[in-house]
Design a protein around this motif. Structure first.
Motif, PDB file in Angstrom:
ATOM      1  N   TYR A 117      12.924 161.946  22.343  1.00  0.00           N
ATOM      2  CA  TYR A 117      14.027 162.320  23.225  1.00  0.00           C
ATOM      3  C   TYR A 117      15.042 163.227  22.538  1.00  0.00           C
ATOM      4  N   ILE A 118      15.040 163.298  21.241  1.00  0.00           N
ATOM      5  CA  ILE A 118      15.936 164.209  20.526  1.00  0.00           C
ATOM      6  C   ILE A 118      15.193 165.455  20.056  1.00  0.00           C
ATOM      7  N   TYR A 119      14.060 165.266  19.422  1.00  0.00           N
ATOM      8  CA  TYR A 119      13.358 166.364  18.754  1.00  0.00           C
ATOM      9  C   TYR A 119      12.264 167.014  19.595  1.00  0.00           C
ATOM     10  N   GLY A 120      12.036 166.509  20.813  1.00  0.00           N
ATOM     11  CA  GLY A 120      11.077 167.142  21.711  1.00  0.00           C
ATOM     12  C   GLY A 120       9.638 166.714  21.472  1.00  0.00           C
ATOM     13  N   ALA A 121       8.717 167.516  21.992  1.00  0.00           N
ATOM     14  CA  ALA A 121       7.285 167.202  21.926  1.00  0.00           C
ATOM     15  C   ALA A 121       6.678 167.719  20.624  1.00  0.00           C
ATOM     16  N   HIS A 122       5.823 166.883  20.039  1.00  0.00           N
ATOM     17  CA  HIS A 122       5.105 167.245  18.811  1.00  0.00           C
ATOM     18  C   HIS A 122       3.634 166.932  19.036  1.00  0.00           C
ATOM     19  N   ARG A 123       2.796 167.978  18.911  1.00  0.00           N
ATOM     20  CA  ARG A 123       1.375 167.873  19.236  1.00  0.00           C
ATOM     21  C   ARG A 123       0.528 167.927  17.973  1.00  0.00           C
ATOM     22  N   GLY A 124      -0.382 166.966  17.869  1.00  0.00           N
ATOM     23  CA  GLY A 124      -1.269 166.918  16.717  1.00  0.00           C
ATOM     24  C   GLY A 124      -0.646 166.176  15.552  1.00  0.00           C
ATOM     25  N   ARG A 125      -1.518 165.673  14.691  1.00  0.00           N
ATOM     26  CA  ARG A 125      -1.042 164.851  13.573  1.00  0.00           C
ATOM     27  C   ARG A 125      -0.108 165.589  12.630  1.00  0.00           C
ATOM     28  N   LYS A 126      -0.393 166.857  12.375  1.00  0.00           N
ATOM     29  CA  LYS A 126       0.454 167.615  11.452  1.00  0.00           C
ATOM     30  C   LYS A 126       1.882 167.717  11.981  1.00  0.00           C
TER      31      LYS A 126
END
Length: 172
Positions: free
Chosen positions: A38-47
């Motif tokens: 909710y603060i840093y947004g979407a992160h896709r993939g393990r890296k």
């Protein structure tokens, strides 16, 4: 995956987060998993997920970070849990201020790992604990409100008629 398996994965997830171990944390996810923060947004993939934990979240939250999940439920593909988390801010403007957050987490599970994580927390309570100025909080709430209204799920929800306005089963 059983409820007990889900509980074990939740425990690994929160212990890895508390330890600040990005690789261990990311291994709780499928290769193409997505973590929606909710603060840093979407992160896709393990890296990207590992980077978010170590280089963003743990940069801003101290080594005293805690995260516990309670009352998990799981239907074989989707799980939910209530959580409490706490930390002492390292952000220069708020350094040393303690925060406790009450949240709900939704996990989509595939092949025994999380393929998607979403959370719902009252970020306003966290910002109040940090001492964020009301004007800045209003700008952040405006941005969050815009994000909520733009999400595909929200757009589809708002486009559907209310169940009480439709005869028969609710349209999806």
């Amino acid at each position: 995956m059983t409820l007990d398996d889900f509980r074990r994965l939740l425990t690994e997830f929160t212990l890895a987060a508390e330890a600040g171990d990005g690789d261990r944390f990311a291994r709780c996810f499928t290769e193409d998993g997505v973590y929606y923060d909710y603060i840093y947004g979407a992160h896709r993939g393990r890296k990207e997920i590992a980077h978010m934990l170590v280089e963003l979240f743990r940069r801003d939250a101290g080594d005293d970070y805690r995260w516990e999940m309670f009352d998990p439920v799981f239907d074989g593909t989707m799980g939910y849990a209530w959580s409490l988390s706490s930390f002492t801010s390292l952000v220069p403007q708020f350094k040393g201020r303690s925060v406790v957050i009450d949240g709900m987490s939704r996990f989509v599970v595939r092949d025994g790992l999380f393929s998607e994580y979403r959370e719902s927390v009252n970020g306003g309570v966290a910002m109040q604990q940090l001492g964020v100025e009301p004007g800045r909080m209003a700008k952040i709430f405006d941005r969050w409100g815009g994000w909520l209204k733009q999400r595909p799920e929200t757009v589809a929800y708002l486009a559907r008629p209310r169940a009480t306005d439709v005869k028969g089963p609710r349209p999806r």
